[in-house]
Design a protein around this motif. Sequence first.
Motif, PDB file in Angstrom:
ATOM      1  N   ARG A 154      -1.609  12.280   2.028  1.00 29.23           N
ATOM      2  CA  ARG A 154      -1.600  11.467   3.226  1.00 29.23           C
ATOM      3  C   ARG A 154      -2.106  10.070   2.864  1.00 29.23           C
ATOM      4  O   ARG A 154      -2.639   9.882   1.783  1.00 29.23           O
ATOM      5  N   PHE A 155      -1.930   9.140   3.788  1.00 29.19           N
ATOM      6  CA  PHE A 155      -2.322   7.748   3.562  1.00 29.19           C
ATOM      7  C   PHE A 155      -3.281   7.272   4.650  1.00 29.19           C
ATOM      8  O   PHE A 155      -3.122   7.624   5.818  1.00 29.19           O
ATOM      9  N   VAL A 156      -4.252   6.457   4.253  1.00 22.82           N
ATOM     10  CA  VAL A 156      -5.119   5.753   5.193  1.00 22.82           C
ATOM     11  C   VAL A 156      -4.993   4.274   4.853  1.00 22.82           C
ATOM     12  O   VAL A 156      -5.249   3.865   3.719  1.00 22.82           O
ATOM     13  N   VAL A 157      -4.562   3.491   5.822  1.00 30.69           N
ATOM     14  CA  VAL A 157      -4.283   2.069   5.605  1.00 30.69           C
ATOM     15  C   VAL A 157      -5.470   1.225   6.027  1.00 30.69           C
ATOM     16  O   VAL A 157      -6.033   1.407   7.105  1.00 30.69           O
ATOM     17  N   ILE A 158      -5.841   0.306   5.147  1.00 29.22           N
ATOM     18  CA  ILE A 158      -6.896  -0.671   5.416  1.00 29.22           C
ATOM     19  C   ILE A 158      -6.315  -2.068   5.239  1.00 29.22           C
ATOM     20  O   ILE A 158      -5.251  -2.235   4.644  1.00 29.22           O
ATOM     21  N   GLN A 159      -7.005  -3.054   5.746  1.00 25.05           N
ATOM     22  CA  GLN A 159      -6.558  -4.434   5.587  1.00 25.05           C
ATOM     23  C   GLN A 159      -7.557  -5.189   4.732  1.00 25.05           C
ATOM     24  O   GLN A 159      -8.760  -5.192   5.031  1.00 25.05           O
ATOM     25  N   ALA A 160      -7.071  -5.795   3.677  1.00 26.31           N
ATOM     26  CA  ALA A 160      -7.916  -6.575   2.775  1.00 26.31           C
ATOM     27  C   ALA A 160      -8.541  -7.755   3.511  1.00 26.31           C
ATOM     28  O   ALA A 160      -7.986  -8.256   4.485  1.00 26.31           O
ATOM     29  N   SER A 161      -9.687  -8.186   3.031  1.00 25.26           N
ATOM     30  CA  SER A 161     -10.414  -9.302   3.635  1.00 25.26           C
ATOM     31  C   SER A 161      -9.888 -10.633   3.109  1.00 25.26           C
ATOM     32  O   SER A 161     -10.609 -11.379   2.450  1.00 25.26           O
ATOM     33  N   THR A 162      -8.640 -10.911   3.388  1.00 27.42           N
ATOM     34  CA  THR A 162      -8.026 -12.170   2.984  1.00 27.42           C
ATOM     35  C   THR A 162      -6.904 -12.505   3.957  1.00 27.42           C
ATOM     36  O   THR A 162      -6.293 -11.595   4.536  1.00 27.42           O
ATOM     37  N   SER A 163      -6.630 -13.772   4.122  1.00 24.18           N
ATOM     38  CA  SER A 163      -5.544 -14.185   5.011  1.00 24.18           C
ATOM     39  C   SER A 163      -4.182 -13.763   4.459  1.00 24.18           C
ATOM     40  O   SER A 163      -3.201 -13.730   5.183  1.00 24.18           O
ATOM     41  N   ARG A 164      -4.136 -13.417   3.178  1.00 23.64           N
ATOM     42  CA  ARG A 164      -2.882 -12.985   2.551  1.00 23.64           C
ATOM     43  C   ARG A 164      -2.634 -11.483   2.719  1.00 23.64           C
ATOM     44  O   ARG A 164      -1.639 -10.961   2.249  1.00 23.64           O
ATOM     45  N   ALA A 165      -3.520 -10.786   3.406  1.00 21.40           N
ATOM     46  CA  ALA A 165      -3.397  -9.339   3.562  1.00 21.40           C
ATOM     47  C   ALA A 165      -2.189  -8.974   4.412  1.00 21.40           C
ATOM     48  O   ALA A 165      -1.877  -9.645   5.396  1.00 21.40           O
ATOM     49  N   MET A 166      -1.521  -7.903   4.027  1.00 23.71           N
ATOM     50  CA  MET A 166      -0.445  -7.358   4.841  1.00 23.71           C
ATOM     51  C   MET A 166      -1.085  -6.679   6.054  1.00 23.71           C
ATOM     52  O   MET A 166      -2.107  -6.001   5.927  1.00 23.71           O
ATOM     53  N   ALA A 167      -0.497  -6.863   7.209  1.00 23.98           N
ATOM     54  CA  ALA A 167      -1.019  -6.262   8.435  1.00 23.98           C
ATOM     55  C   ALA A 167      -0.990  -4.737   8.329  1.00 23.98           C
ATOM     56  O   ALA A 167      -0.069  -4.154   7.743  1.00 23.98           O
ATOM     57  N   VAL A 168      -2.013  -4.114   8.893  1.00 25.47           N
ATOM     58  CA  VAL A 168      -2.116  -2.659   8.886  1.00 25.47           C
ATOM     59  C   VAL A 168      -0.840  -2.031   9.456  1.00 25.47           C
ATOM     60  O   VAL A 168      -0.317  -1.059   8.915  1.00 25.47           O
ATOM     61  N   GLU A 169      -0.327  -2.597  10.539  1.00 29.02           N
ATOM     62  CA  GLU A 169       0.867  -2.048  11.188  1.00 29.02           C
ATOM     63  C   GLU A 169       2.074  -2.082  10.252  1.00 29.02           C
ATOM     64  O   GLU A 169       2.871  -1.141  10.234  1.00 29.02           O
ATOM     65  N   ASP A 170       2.211  -3.154   9.486  1.00 30.57           N
ATOM     66  CA  ASP A 170       3.356  -3.285   8.577  1.00 30.57           C
ATOM     67  C   ASP A 170       3.287  -2.271   7.439  1.00 30.57           C
ATOM     68  O   ASP A 170       4.277  -1.626   7.106  1.00 30.57           O
ATOM     69  N   LEU A 171       2.102  -2.114   6.843  1.00 28.51           N
ATOM     70  CA  LEU A 171       1.962  -1.147   5.750  1.00 28.51           C
ATOM     71  C   LEU A 171       2.079   0.277   6.275  1.00 28.51           C
ATOM     72  O   LEU A 171       2.668   1.137   5.621  1.00 28.51           O
ATOM     73  N   THR A 172       1.561   0.531   7.474  1.00 25.73           N
ATOM     74  CA  THR A 172       1.689   1.850   8.086  1.00 25.73           C
ATOM     75  C   THR A 172       3.161   2.204   8.264  1.00 25.73           C
ATOM     76  O   THR A 172       3.578   3.336   7.992  1.00 25.73           O
ATOM     77  N   GLU A 173       3.952   1.245   8.697  1.00 27.55           N
ATOM     78  CA  GLU A 173       5.393   1.482   8.877  1.00 27.55           C
ATOM     79  C   GLU A 173       6.076   1.792   7.539  1.00 27.55           C
ATOM     80  O   GLU A 173       6.892   2.708   7.447  1.00 27.55           O
ATOM     81  N   ILE A 174       5.743   1.051   6.505  1.00 26.18           N
ATOM     82  CA  ILE A 174       6.333   1.290   5.177  1.00 26.18           C
ATOM     83  C   ILE A 174       5.969   2.678   4.673  1.00 26.18           C
ATOM     84  O   ILE A 174       6.828   3.429   4.198  1.00 26.18           O
ATOM     85  N   LEU A 175       4.699   3.045   4.782  1.00 24.99           N
ATOM     86  CA  LEU A 175       4.251   4.353   4.285  1.00 24.99           C
ATOM     87  C   LEU A 175       4.795   5.504   5.119  1.00 24.99           C
ATOM     88  O   LEU A 175       4.959   6.616   4.621  1.00 24.99           O
ATOM     89  N   GLY A 176       5.096   5.248   6.377  1.00 25.64           N
ATOM     90  CA  GLY A 176       5.643   6.277   7.253  1.00 25.64           C
ATOM     91  C   GLY A 176       6.973   6.835   6.775  1.00 25.64           C
ATOM     92  O   GLY A 176       7.334   7.969   7.107  1.00 25.64           O
ATOM     93  N   GLN A 177       7.690   6.083   5.966  1.00 22.18           N
ATOM     94  CA  GLN A 177       8.998   6.536   5.487  1.00 22.18           C
ATOM     95  C   GLN A 177       8.906   7.737   4.530  1.00 22.18           C
ATOM     96  O   GLN A 177       9.899   8.402   4.274  1.00 22.18           O
ATOM     97  N   TYR A 178       7.709   8.031   4.026  1.00 25.32           N
ATOM     98  CA  TYR A 178       7.554   9.132   3.076  1.00 25.32           C
ATOM     99  C   TYR A 178       7.351  10.479   3.762  1.00 25.32           C
ATOM    100  O   TYR A 178       7.295  11.513   3.099  1.00 25.32           O
ATOM    101  N   GLY A 179       7.211  10.475   5.085  1.00 25.71           N
ATOM    102  CA  GLY A 179       7.092  11.715   5.828  1.00 25.71           C
ATOM    103  C   GLY A 179       5.742  12.396   5.708  1.00 25.71           C
ATOM    104  O   GLY A 179       5.620  13.586   5.989  1.00 25.71           O
ATOM    105  N   LYS A 180       4.750  11.649   5.295  1.00 28.33           N
ATOM    106  CA  LYS A 180       3.389  12.179   5.183  1.00 28.33           C
ATOM    107  C   LYS A 180       2.529  11.516   6.250  1.00 28.33           C
ATOM    108  O   LYS A 180       2.847  10.416   6.700  1.00 28.33           O
ATOM    109  N   PRO A 181       1.430  12.154   6.643  1.00 30.59           N
ATOM    110  CA  PRO A 181       0.576  11.529   7.658  1.00 30.59           C
ATOM    111  C   PRO A 181       0.051  10.162   7.209  1.00 30.59           C
ATOM    112  O   PRO A 181      -0.337   9.989   6.055  1.00 30.59           O
ATOM    113  N   VAL A 182       0.054   9.216   8.140  1.00 35.11           N
ATOM    114  CA  VAL A 182      -0.463   7.864   7.881  1.00 35.11           C
ATOM    115  C   VAL A 182      -1.398   7.486   9.025  1.00 35.11           C
ATOM    116  O   VAL A 182      -1.019   7.597  10.190  1.00 35.11           O
ATOM    117  N   THR A 183      -2.591   7.027   8.682  1.00 39.09           N
ATOM    118  CA  THR A 183      -3.549   6.559   9.679  1.00 39.09           C
ATOM    119  C   THR A 183      -3.852   5.101   9.389  1.00 39.09           C
ATOM    120  O   THR A 183      -4.247   4.759   8.278  1.00 39.09           O
TER     121      THR A 183
END
Length: 114
Positions: free
Chosen positions: A44-73
């Motif tokens: 499973r995946f747990v998504v965090i957001q890096a402490s930088t303005s260049r960080a990918m948004a949690v929602e965007d990475l969650t969507e990408i990881l969701g394609q693997y069919g495993k739980p994502v938080t």
Amino acid sequence: EGARAAIDAIKSRYPKREAVILMGVTKGKDTSGVTDIVNEIASRFVVIQASTSRAMAVEDLTEILGQYGKPVTGTTSIDEGIKTALSQLKSDELLLAIGSLYTVGDIRRYFGKI
């Protein structure tokens, strides 16, 4: 290359174990290449957001990881992400924090390594 080396080392040392993946990345990187590689050992995946303005948004990475069919938080902070990952961790699983180097300091601080 870093993700490939990390996953290969883990698979070599712990060939039958899966991992809860704690992950945050920056925009503009080969995100799908990295996620394809870490998915090889992910339960499973747990998504965090890096402490930088260049960080990918949690929602965007969650969507990408969701394609693997495993739980994502998705979480709102690195501390919350660590707590969430630890609470989801089964006794036979590993916890792997991977992604942006911007998160390393925060993760180390959480565990009292700095």
